[in-house]
Design a protein around this motif. Structure first.
Motif, PDB file in Angstrom:
ATOM      1  N   ALA A 104       0.820  -1.217   0.000  1.00  0.00           N
ATOM      2  CA  ALA A 104       0.000   0.000   0.000  1.00  0.00           C
ATOM      3  C   ALA A 104       0.851   1.264   0.000  1.00  0.00           C
ATOM      4  CB  ALA A 104      -0.935  -0.001   1.202  1.00  0.00           C
ATOM      5  N   GLY A 105       1.957   1.245   0.702  1.00  0.00           N
ATOM      6  CA  GLY A 105       2.772   2.450   0.809  1.00  0.00           C
ATOM      7  C   GLY A 105       4.083   2.407   0.063  1.00  0.00           C
ATOM      8  N   ARG A 106       4.436   1.235  -0.486  1.00  0.00           N
ATOM      9  CA  ARG A 106       5.748   1.084  -1.121  1.00  0.00           C
ATOM     10  C   ARG A 106       5.652   0.649  -2.577  1.00  0.00           C
ATOM     11  NH1 ARG A 106       9.444   3.772   0.400  1.00  0.00           N
ATOM     12  NH2 ARG A 106      11.042   2.263  -0.211  1.00  0.00           N
ATOM     13  N   SER A 107       4.485   0.861  -3.207  1.00  0.00           N
ATOM     14  CA  SER A 107       4.354   0.598  -4.642  1.00  0.00           C
ATOM     15  C   SER A 107       3.575   1.735  -5.288  1.00  0.00           C
ATOM     16  CB  SER A 107       3.662  -0.748  -4.904  1.00  0.00           C
ATOM     17  OG  SER A 107       2.325  -0.741  -4.453  1.00  0.00           O
ATOM     18  N   TRP A 108       3.942   2.079  -6.505  1.00  0.00           N
ATOM     19  CA  TRP A 108       3.353   3.225  -7.197  1.00  0.00           C
ATOM     20  C   TRP A 108       3.081   2.839  -8.651  1.00  0.00           C
ATOM     21  CZ3 TRP A 108       8.074   3.171  -4.688  1.00  0.00           C
ATOM     22  CH2 TRP A 108       8.080   3.733  -3.400  1.00  0.00           C
ATOM     23  N   ASN A 109       1.884   3.147  -9.126  1.00  0.00           N
ATOM     24  CA  ASN A 109       1.526   2.858 -10.515  1.00  0.00           C
ATOM     25  C   ASN A 109       1.538   4.166 -11.301  1.00  0.00           C
ATOM     26  OD1 ASN A 109       0.237   2.166 -12.973  1.00  0.00           O
ATOM     27  ND2 ASN A 109      -0.729   0.417 -11.967  1.00  0.00           N
ATOM     28  N   LEU A 110       2.560   4.348 -12.126  1.00  0.00           N
ATOM     29  CA  LEU A 110       2.756   5.570 -12.891  1.00  0.00           C
ATOM     30  C   LEU A 110       2.464   5.376 -14.376  1.00  0.00           C
ATOM     31  CD1 LEU A 110       6.083   6.540 -11.132  1.00  0.00           C
ATOM     32  CD2 LEU A 110       3.806   7.387 -10.609  1.00  0.00           C
ATOM     33  N   ALA A 111       1.893   4.225 -14.726  1.00  0.00           N
ATOM     34  CA  ALA A 111       1.543   3.959 -16.120  1.00  0.00           C
ATOM     35  C   ALA A 111       0.365   4.833 -16.539  1.00  0.00           C
ATOM     36  CB  ALA A 111       1.188   2.482 -16.288  1.00  0.00           C
ATOM     37  N   ARG A 112       0.181   4.970 -17.840  1.00  0.00           N
ATOM     38  CA  ARG A 112      -0.934   5.759 -18.359  1.00  0.00           C
ATOM     39  C   ARG A 112      -1.571   5.041 -19.538  1.00  0.00           C
ATOM     40  NH1 ARG A 112      -2.409   9.202 -22.256  1.00  0.00           N
ATOM     41  NH2 ARG A 112      -0.417   9.054 -23.355  1.00  0.00           N
ATOM     42  N   THR A 113      -2.876   4.891 -19.490  1.00  0.00           N
ATOM     43  CA  THR A 113      -3.596   4.277 -20.601  1.00  0.00           C
ATOM     44  C   THR A 113      -3.383   5.093 -21.870  1.00  0.00           C
ATOM     45  OG1 THR A 113      -5.263   3.242 -19.195  1.00  0.00           O
ATOM     46  CG2 THR A 113      -5.902   3.733 -21.470  1.00  0.00           C
ATOM     47  N   GLY A 114      -3.004   4.408 -22.929  1.00  0.00           N
ATOM     48  CA  GLY A 114      -2.751   5.068 -24.207  1.00  0.00           C
ATOM     49  C   GLY A 114      -1.310   5.460 -24.440  1.00  0.00           C
ATOM     50  N   ALA A 115      -0.442   5.297 -23.451  1.00  0.00           N
ATOM     51  CA  ALA A 115       0.945   5.743 -23.582  1.00  0.00           C
ATOM     52  C   ALA A 115       1.710   4.914 -24.610  1.00  0.00           C
ATOM     53  CB  ALA A 115       1.654   5.663 -22.232  1.00  0.00           C
ATOM     54  N   ARG A 116       2.618   5.598 -25.311  1.00  0.00           N
ATOM     55  CA  ARG A 116       3.538   4.924 -26.220  1.00  0.00           C
ATOM     56  C   ARG A 116       4.967   5.108 -25.704  1.00  0.00           C
ATOM     57  NH1 ARG A 116       0.041   7.417 -30.029  1.00  0.00           N
ATOM     58  NH2 ARG A 116       1.607   8.874 -30.836  1.00  0.00           N
ATOM     59  N   MET A 117       5.917   4.427 -26.341  1.00  0.00           N
ATOM     60  CA  MET A 117       7.287   4.399 -25.841  1.00  0.00           C
ATOM     61  C   MET A 117       7.895   5.789 -25.709  1.00  0.00           C
ATOM     62  SD  MET A 117       9.655   2.566 -24.557  1.00  0.00           S
ATOM     63  CE  MET A 117       9.245   0.845 -24.917  1.00  0.00           C
ATOM     64  N   ALA A 118       7.480   6.730 -26.527  1.00  0.00           N
ATOM     65  CA  ALA A 118       8.024   8.083 -26.438  1.00  0.00           C
ATOM     66  C   ALA A 118       7.762   8.723 -25.086  1.00  0.00           C
ATOM     67  CB  ALA A 118       7.437   8.965 -27.551  1.00  0.00           C
ATOM     68  N   GLU A 119       6.752   8.239 -24.368  1.00  0.00           N
ATOM     69  CA  GLU A 119       6.425   8.785 -23.050  1.00  0.00           C
ATOM     70  C   GLU A 119       7.213   8.114 -21.921  1.00  0.00           C
ATOM     71  OE1 GLU A 119       2.510   8.700 -20.191  1.00  0.00           O
ATOM     72  OE2 GLU A 119       2.159   9.278 -22.287  1.00  0.00           O
ATOM     73  N   LEU A 120       7.869   7.007 -22.213  1.00  0.00           N
ATOM     74  CA  LEU A 120       8.531   6.263 -21.143  1.00  0.00           C
ATOM     75  C   LEU A 120       9.620   7.059 -20.420  1.00  0.00           C
ATOM     76  CD1 LEU A 120       8.449   3.547 -19.676  1.00  0.00           C
ATOM     77  CD2 LEU A 120      10.297   2.773 -21.194  1.00  0.00           C
ATOM     78  N   PRO A 121      10.450   7.868 -21.097  1.00  0.00           N
ATOM     79  CA  PRO A 121      11.442   8.641 -20.338  1.00  0.00           C
ATOM     80  C   PRO A 121      10.815   9.517 -19.257  1.00  0.00           C
ATOM     81  CG  PRO A 121      12.014   8.645 -22.655  1.00  0.00           C
ATOM     82  CD  PRO A 121      10.652   8.011 -22.556  1.00  0.00           C
ATOM     83  N   GLU A 122       9.685  10.149 -19.580  1.00  0.00           N
ATOM     84  CA  GLU A 122       9.014  10.987 -18.583  1.00  0.00           C
ATOM     85  C   GLU A 122       8.487  10.150 -17.423  1.00  0.00           C
ATOM     86  OE1 GLU A 122       5.048  13.879 -18.326  1.00  0.00           O
ATOM     87  OE2 GLU A 122       5.832  13.240 -20.264  1.00  0.00           O
ATOM     88  N   GLN A 123       7.867   9.022 -17.731  1.00  0.00           N
ATOM     89  CA  GLN A 123       7.379   8.138 -16.669  1.00  0.00           C
ATOM     90  C   GLN A 123       8.540   7.623 -15.814  1.00  0.00           C
ATOM     91  OE1 GLN A 123       4.774   4.947 -17.790  1.00  0.00           O
ATOM     92  NE2 GLN A 123       3.430   6.233 -19.021  1.00  0.00           N
ATOM     93  N   MET A 124       9.654   7.309 -16.458  1.00  0.00           N
ATOM     94  CA  MET A 124      10.799   6.775 -15.711  1.00  0.00           C
ATOM     95  C   MET A 124      11.389   7.828 -14.791  1.00  0.00           C
ATOM     96  SD  MET A 124      12.131   3.733 -15.538  1.00  0.00           S
ATOM     97  CE  MET A 124      12.358   2.779 -17.035  1.00  0.00           C
ATOM     98  N   THR A 125      11.363   9.077 -15.216  1.00  0.00           N
ATOM     99  CA  THR A 125      11.826  10.163 -14.348  1.00  0.00           C
ATOM    100  C   THR A 125      10.967  10.237 -13.091  1.00  0.00           C
ATOM    101  OG1 THR A 125      12.693  11.451 -16.210  1.00  0.00           O
ATOM    102  CG2 THR A 125      12.187  12.647 -14.196  1.00  0.00           C
ATOM    103  N   ALA A 126       9.655  10.117 -13.270  1.00  0.00           N
ATOM    104  CA  ALA A 126       8.745  10.133 -12.127  1.00  0.00           C
ATOM    105  C   ALA A 126       8.969   8.933 -11.221  1.00  0.00           C
ATOM    106  CB  ALA A 126       7.299  10.169 -12.617  1.00  0.00           C
ATOM    107  N   ALA A 127       9.240   7.785 -11.815  1.00  0.00           N
ATOM    108  CA  ALA A 127       9.502   6.583 -11.018  1.00  0.00           C
ATOM    109  C   ALA A 127      10.801   6.726 -10.225  1.00  0.00           C
ATOM    110  CB  ALA A 127       9.576   5.360 -11.924  1.00  0.00           C
ATOM    111  N   ALA A 128      11.835   7.230 -10.873  1.00  0.00           N
ATOM    112  CA  ALA A 128      13.134   7.371 -10.213  1.00  0.00           C
ATOM    113  C   ALA A 128      13.057   8.287  -9.009  1.00  0.00           C
ATOM    114  CB  ALA A 128      14.168   7.885 -11.206  1.00  0.00           C
ATOM    115  N   ALA A 129      12.184   9.283  -9.052  1.00  0.00           N
ATOM    116  CA  ALA A 129      12.055  10.227  -7.941  1.00  0.00           C
ATOM    117  C   ALA A 129      11.615   9.543  -6.657  1.00  0.00           C
ATOM    118  CB  ALA A 129      11.063  11.330  -8.309  1.00  0.00           C
TER     119      ALA A 129
END
Length: 293
Positions: A104-129
């Motif tokens: 509940a407190g140690r997992s995060w879902n940052l995926a987005r419906t409709g996303a393509r690979m070009a969006e992955l760097p932005e999502q990965m930046t959010a995940a790394a934070a």
């Protein structure tokens, strides 16, 4: 003197044997490693630095990781996500690795419906934070699921975006591990869904490059579907190759692509996205690969 030469030769031979034993591939016969059946790149051998019990998890990707259409029509259902869901019937990767309290407190879902690979760097930046110990990646289906094959993401662009995403993660969270799922077999989904009467739903605009005119078995329609399938294979080759260059990355070896989703494992609303049962199968595939020694 002859005895000394024999002694030096024995020492040299033993030393060479020890060096060979300690190298990954330095004393091979020189024969290149044969590709896996079907031309896919074999998964990299797990390294000793891999932690099979990560204590936190971030999911990046597209609608599959959001469990779109798994619970209701045209809606995300993150509680049923294979990666971070809380539904015990799915038994997500987060539940398996962390348990319900920590998930509940140690997992995060940052995926987005409709996303393509070009969006992955932005999502990965959010995940790394969030400094997760594990990041799961399931991305690429939308790059092939365009209205027509001509609009599919070029393989070079796909590679550049995936490479950039891993670089961003390494810059901000260098010790984070990465699990990369292969792109599902879209042609198999077509062949399964069309027999279940999904053609009418698909005509509304779902993955046109593969699913449009689903009952047409003529040569032109087959060439179109074969073109899309080949692009998916190319995407999976990129995922395998780029991941193999990172010692903290594990590709699934094509497990998701090989999985034969049937009617029970596909959404009853669109016959394309995984159902709760399908999400559970994805969680199981990921858990096996992540916890392998």
């Amino acid at each position: 003197m002859r005895g000394r030469r024999r002694f030096r030769t024995a020492v040299a031979t033993a030393t060479a044997a020890l060096l060979c034993a300690g190298a990954l591939a330095g004393c091979s016969s020189g024969t290149p490693e044969k590709p896996a059946p079907g031309g896919s790149t074999p998964p990299p051998t797990p390294t000793s630095s891999w932690n099979a019990s990560p204590a936190s998890l971030a999911a990046v990707g597209d609608s599959i990781s959001r469990a779109f259409d798994a619970c209701s029509l045209l809606s995300d259902c993150p509680e049923a996500s294979w990666a971070t869901g809380t539904d015990t019937a799915v038994n997500s990767l987060a539940l398996r690795l962390l348990g319900p309290e920590r998930a509940a407190g140690r997992s995060w879902n940052l995926a987005r419906t409709g996303a393509r690979m070009a969006e992955l760097p932005e999502q990965m930046t959010a995940a790394a934070a969030r400094k997760p110990e594990l990041v799961t990646v399931m991305m690429g289906a939308n790059d092939a699921c365009r209205p027509t094959p001509a609009l599919m993401t070029p393989v070079a662009d796909f590679r550049a975006s995936f490479t950039a995403a891993l670089a961003r993660l390494r810059a901000a969270a260098p010790k984070a591990q990465v699990y990369v799922a292969s792109v599902p077999d879209l042609k198999h989904l077509w062949s399964t869904g069309r027999l279940g009467g999904a053609a009418g739903v698909w005509d509304l605009g779902i993955c046109g490059a593969m699913l449009a005119d689903a009952t047409n078995l003529g040569p032109e329609a087959e060439r179109r579907r074969t073109t899309v399938a080949a692009r998916v294979d190319a995407y999976n080759g990129v995922l395998a190759e780029v991941c193999a260059k990172d010692e903290r990355c594990r590709y699934d070896g094509g497990a998701v692509h090989r999985f034969r989703f049937d009617g029970a494992q596909l959404s009853p609303w669109d016959w394309f996205h995984p159902s709760r049962d399908g999400q559970a199968r994805l969680a199981e595939l990921a858990y096996r690969r992540i916890t392998a020694e």
